[in-house]
Write an enzyme that holds these catalytic residues in place. Structure first.
Site, PDB file in Angstrom:
ATOM      1  N   ALA A 170       0.858  -1.194   0.000  1.00  0.00           N
ATOM      2  CA  ALA A 170       0.000   0.000   0.000  1.00  0.00           C
ATOM      3  C   ALA A 170       0.893   1.243   0.000  1.00  0.00           C
ATOM      4  O   ALA A 170       2.121   1.138   0.082  1.00  0.00           O
ATOM      5  CB  ALA A 170      -0.905  -0.010   1.225  1.00  0.00           C
ATOM      6  N   ASN A 225       0.896   3.903   2.181  1.00  0.00           N
ATOM      7  CA  ASN A 225       1.063   4.736   3.390  1.00  0.00           C
ATOM      8  C   ASN A 225       2.428   4.570   4.070  1.00  0.00           C
ATOM      9  O   ASN A 225       2.926   5.511   4.677  1.00  0.00           O
ATOM     10  CB  ASN A 225      -0.079   4.476   4.372  1.00  0.00           C
ATOM     11  N   VAL A 232      -9.504  -4.058   1.937  1.00  0.00           N
ATOM     12  CA  VAL A 232     -10.259  -5.314   1.985  1.00  0.00           C
ATOM     13  C   VAL A 232     -10.753  -5.730   0.591  1.00  0.00           C
ATOM     14  O   VAL A 232     -10.583  -6.900   0.210  1.00  0.00           O
ATOM     15  CB  VAL A 232     -11.419  -5.212   3.013  1.00  0.00           C
ATOM     16  N   GLU A 248      -2.746  -8.344   4.811  1.00  0.00           N
ATOM     17  CA  GLU A 248      -2.803  -7.276   5.818  1.00  0.00           C
ATOM     18  C   GLU A 248      -3.729  -6.215   5.267  1.00  0.00           C
ATOM     19  O   GLU A 248      -3.333  -5.443   4.384  1.00  0.00           O
ATOM     20  CB  GLU A 248      -1.403  -6.681   6.038  1.00  0.00           C
ATOM     21  N   CYS A 273      -3.630   1.732   8.694  1.00  0.00           N
ATOM     22  CA  CYS A 273      -4.656   0.687   8.652  1.00  0.00           C
ATOM     23  C   CYS A 273      -5.249   0.387  10.020  1.00  0.00           C
ATOM     24  O   CYS A 273      -6.419   0.093  10.151  1.00  0.00           O
ATOM     25  CB  CYS A 273      -4.040  -0.578   8.083  1.00  0.00           C
ATOM     26  N   GLU A 285       2.103 -10.568  10.321  1.00  0.00           N
ATOM     27  CA  GLU A 285       3.451 -10.095  10.009  1.00  0.00           C
ATOM     28  C   GLU A 285       4.181  -9.909  11.337  1.00  0.00           C
ATOM     29  O   GLU A 285       3.587  -9.819  12.407  1.00  0.00           O
ATOM     30  CB  GLU A 285       3.400  -8.782   9.219  1.00  0.00           C
TER      31      GLU A 285
HETATM   32  P1  NDP Z   1      -5.186  -0.968  -2.385  1.00  0.00           P
HETATM   33  O1  NDP Z   1      -5.916  -2.141  -1.902  1.00  0.00           O
HETATM   34  O2  NDP Z   1      -5.854  -0.072  -3.351  1.00  0.00           O
HETATM   35  O3  NDP Z   1      -3.810  -1.418  -3.089  1.00  0.00           O
HETATM   36  C1  NDP Z   1      -2.857  -2.203  -2.416  1.00  0.00           C
HETATM   37  C2  NDP Z   1      -1.868  -2.743  -3.427  1.00  0.00           C
HETATM   38  O4  NDP Z   1      -2.492  -3.753  -4.214  1.00  0.00           O
HETATM   39  C3  NDP Z   1      -1.360  -1.688  -4.406  1.00  0.00           C
HETATM   40  O5  NDP Z   1      -0.011  -1.953  -4.699  1.00  0.00           O
HETATM   41  C4  NDP Z   1      -2.252  -1.945  -5.610  1.00  0.00           C
HETATM   42  O6  NDP Z   1      -1.720  -1.444  -6.803  1.00  0.00           O
HETATM   43  C5  NDP Z   1      -2.332  -3.456  -5.590  1.00  0.00           C
HETATM   44  N1  NDP Z   1      -3.457  -4.020  -6.320  1.00  0.00           N
HETATM   45  C6  NDP Z   1      -4.647  -3.438  -6.628  1.00  0.00           C
HETATM   46  N2  NDP Z   1      -5.435  -4.316  -7.290  1.00  0.00           N
HETATM   47  C7  NDP Z   1      -4.740  -5.474  -7.406  1.00  0.00           C
HETATM   48  C8  NDP Z   1      -5.003  -6.761  -7.984  1.00  0.00           C
HETATM   49  N3  NDP Z   1      -6.170  -7.033  -8.570  1.00  0.00           N
HETATM   50  N4  NDP Z   1      -4.054  -7.719  -7.902  1.00  0.00           N
HETATM   51  C9  NDP Z   1      -2.882  -7.468  -7.274  1.00  0.00           C
HETATM   52  N5  NDP Z   1      -2.563  -6.278  -6.734  1.00  0.00           N
HETATM   53  C10 NDP Z   1      -3.480  -5.285  -6.784  1.00  0.00           C
HETATM   54  O7  NDP Z   1      -4.723  -0.212  -1.076  1.00  0.00           O
HETATM   55  P2  NDP Z   1      -4.097   1.226  -0.945  1.00  0.00           P
HETATM   56  O8  NDP Z   1      -2.783   1.281  -1.615  1.00  0.00           O
HETATM   57  O9  NDP Z   1      -5.168   2.193  -1.323  1.00  0.00           O
HETATM   58  O10 NDP Z   1      -3.828   1.306   0.644  1.00  0.00           O
HETATM   59  C11 NDP Z   1      -4.821   1.602   1.543  1.00  0.00           C
HETATM   60  C12 NDP Z   1      -5.425   0.358   2.151  1.00  0.00           C
HETATM   61  O11 NDP Z   1      -4.409  -0.473   2.685  1.00  0.00           O
HETATM   62  C13 NDP Z   1      -6.328   0.694   3.321  1.00  0.00           C
HETATM   63  O12 NDP Z   1      -7.511  -0.065   3.265  1.00  0.00           O
HETATM   64  C14 NDP Z   1      -5.527   0.289   4.526  1.00  0.00           C
HETATM   65  O13 NDP Z   1      -6.295   0.003   5.644  1.00  0.00           O
HETATM   66  C15 NDP Z   1      -4.751  -0.863   4.013  1.00  0.00           C
HETATM   67  N6  NDP Z   1      -3.537  -1.053   4.787  1.00  0.00           N
HETATM   68  C16 NDP Z   1      -3.429  -2.147   5.609  1.00  0.00           C
HETATM   69  C17 NDP Z   1      -2.338  -2.319   6.431  1.00  0.00           C
HETATM   70  C18 NDP Z   1      -2.211  -3.527   7.300  1.00  0.00           C
HETATM   71  O14 NDP Z   1      -1.094  -3.873   7.670  1.00  0.00           O
HETATM   72  N7  NDP Z   1      -3.274  -4.210   7.658  1.00  0.00           N
HETATM   73  C19 NDP Z   1      -1.261  -1.344   6.451  1.00  0.00           C
HETATM   74  C20 NDP Z   1      -1.429  -0.259   5.523  1.00  0.00           C
HETATM   75  C21 NDP Z   1      -2.548  -0.127   4.742  1.00  0.00           C
HETATM   76  P3  NDP Z   1      -1.947   0.098  -7.210  1.00  0.00           P
HETATM   77  O15 NDP Z   1      -2.541   0.818  -6.059  1.00  0.00           O
HETATM   78  O16 NDP Z   1      -0.590   0.558  -7.525  1.00  0.00           O
HETATM   79  O17 NDP Z   1      -2.876   0.076  -8.361  1.00  0.00           O
END
Ligand code: NDP
Length: 486
Positions: free
Chosen positions: A153, A155, A232, A252, A286, A460
């Site tokens: 992600a 952040n 999610v 995560e 998150c 993790e």
């Molecule tokens: P996203 O779910 O939009 O994206 C996460 C990653 O997955 C990005 O690299 C994205 O690429 C990639 N991705 C998107 N679609 C696919 C797919 N179909 N197949 C494989 N990879 C894909 O999250 P955000 O980047 O917007 O981050 C925010 C979210 O992350 C929040 O919901 C937050 O709560 C969560 N988060 C969770 C954490 C945890 O440890 N539990 C920690 C930090 C954040 P791209 O965006 O480049 O298109």
């Protein structure tokens, strides 16, 4: 402070070196504090993805045979390098994400170094078990999975890369890592530093791109495991795609975590916890405790202190170390948060503080506190991922716990009380992967971190992460004659 050049040597880091291929789509890196483009990278083409996976596959076989003590030494050297270059890496993290330097100096490369050091130390301690069956016996060994995909992600780009790379590499795997397309810079530095620390080429490759590149990694037969940090909805897609290839997953994901403030709490600590759990990284964390349930008798005192403490917000140039509040990392995220604020108003929420965009360039939203809420309002149910705290009240412990648990998410939870028995009783009843008692959002490398319910699968950090990057192989040892039916 003069802004340093953020442009990386090339878009990707594959097989131990920077690699460019400008035929992939251009991805501008936008400094969210001003809206300016500070670098450009290119999305990985199918050829780059292939090179990354092929080199990882080749390198992993040898790495799995390498003495774990040597694997550990490489990771610990990388930790030292990250610490020695903390300032330079923190500035880059600030340019990548917009988070204030005051935060990045302590929370990003520092946390990545902690993970590399921790797993570097544990690399020699991957052990199995033995069992007796009469004279026969069996033992297990933990084998690496092979090539793992890491998808991040936006952040915490340095931290996410390190939290995934460290346990994967310590246990003998290789990793191909795809950062979020909006924050592509920091993972490249992690790759560069790992090689400088002695990591053989191919073991940690970084390739750029959007979800499509992540999707290719998730379905490629060379990949044995996918570790995703994301939302999610993305988690659901990635886990489903990985299941098609029977791959291991660590997910995560997001949350809507509760903080319970009981009437006997130290109110100043509870306010500090709620500030850390809502406004650090401008709320783009998150595990944030975005539903703050305050017991009725102390609700007024809590809000009074919160109002006073909000006077301490210093928003401004994120590279100025006095700044303690930064912008949203992307324009898209700013717009999502603004829409949430419109919905909250329309559903009857009171804007206790903040409530809108700041009048300046870049993607800034005021730290916002919402009151007069009910549990069914959108702002109380959905993850906003911005600086928006929802404050609700409750009367009994029973009611507080039930409402805290009434969500599909289960990443974290916090509680503030001076009553030791209540603290542990409530912690045991909260449905979340991590519970903080009289603290919030601290994630040391030695503590497992991950979600329950829709917030994820697997953990993790800590020893548990080593289990998630290995699998048991059972070896049965026959000590007597072999009996057969004929
Ligand atoms: P996203 O779910 O939009 O994206 C996460 C990653 O997955 C990005 O690299 C994205 O690429 C990639 N991705 C998107 N679609 C696919 C797919 N179909 N197949 C494989 N990879 C894909 O999250 P955000 O980047 O917007 O981050 C925010 C979210 O992350 C929040 O919901 C937050 O709560 C969560 N988060 C969770 C954490 C945890 O440890 N539990 C920690 C930090 C954040 P791209 O965006 O480049 O298109």
């Amino acid at each position: 402070m003069t802004r340093p050049d953020a442009q990386p040597a090339a878009s990707h880091f594959v097989d131990g070196a920077y690699v460019e291929d400008t035929s992939g789509d251009a991805i501008p890196v936008i400094y969210s504090a001003t809206g300016e483009t500070v670098a450009t990278v290119h999305a990985a083409t199918p050829e780059i993805i292939d090179r990354a996976l092929d080199s990882a596959t080749r390198a992993q076989t040898e790495w799995a045979r390498t003495d774990p003590a040597e694997r550990g030494r490489v990771l610990r050297r990388a930790a030292d390098l990250l610490r020695a270059r903390n300032r330079e890496l923190s500035v880059l993290e600030t340019l990548d994400t917009g988070k204030p330097l005051q935060e990045t100096l302590v929370a990003d490369a520092a946390s990545g170094a902690d993970a590399l050091e921790y797993f570097g130390g544990l690399a020699v301690d991957v052990t199995g078990t033995t069992m007796r069956f009469g004279d026969d016996w069996a033992y297990t060994i933990r084998r690496p999975l092979g090539v793992c995909a890491g998808i991040g992600a936006w952040n915490y780009p340095t931290q996410i890369a390190c939290w995934k790379a460290a346990p994967a590499l310590a246990t003998g795997n290789a990793m191909v890592f795809k950062p979020s397309e909006t924050t592509p810079l920091c993972a490249l530095k992690v790759a560069e530093i790992l090689v400088e620390a002695g990591l053989p080429a191919g073991l940690f490759n970084v390739i750029q791109g959007a979800g499509e590149v992540g999707g290719r990694l998730t379905t490629d037969p060379r990949v044995a495991k996918v570790s995703l940090t994301g939302s999610v909805p993305t988690g659901r897609k990635v886990a489903a795609a990985a299941a098609g290839g029977m791959k291991h997953v660590t997910m995560e994901l997001g949350g809507k975590s509760p903080i319970l403030v009981f009437e006997d709490a130290d109110i100043e600590d509870a306010v500090s916890g709620a500030i850390n759990g809502n406004f650090y990284s401008s709320g783009q964390v998150c595990s944030n405790g975005t539903r703050v349930f305050v017991q009725e008798d102390v609700a007024e005192a809590f809000l009074d202190r919160l109002r006073v403490r909000l006077d301490g917000v210093r928003s401004g140039d994120p590279l100025d170390e006095a700044t303690n509040f930064g912008p949203m990392t992307t324009q898209a995220q700013m717009e999502i948060v603004l829409r949430h604020l419109d919905t909250a108003r329309a559903e009857g929420a009171t804007i206790f503080a903040g409530g809108g965009r700041m009048a300046r360039d870049g993607f800034w939203i005021e730290p916002t506190v919402l009151t007069d809420l009910t549990d069914d309002m959108t702002c109380v149910r959905e993850e906003i991922f911005g600086p928006v705290m929802s404050v609700l009240t409750f009367s009994t412990e029973e009611e507080g716990v039930a409402r805290a648990n009434a969500t599909e998410y289960g990443l974290s939870a916090g509680l503030f009380t001076r009553d030791l028995a209540r603290a542990h009783r409530v912690a045991a009843r909260l449905e979340a992967g991590t519970i903080w008692i009289n603290q919030y959002n601290l994630t040391p490398a030695g503590m497992p971190f991950g979600g329950s319910k829709a917030s994820g699968i697997g953990r993790e950090n800590a020893r548990m992460a080593m289990d998630h990057f290995t699998e048991a192989q059972s070896i049965y040892v026959g000590m007597g004659p072999v009996e057969a039916s004929f």
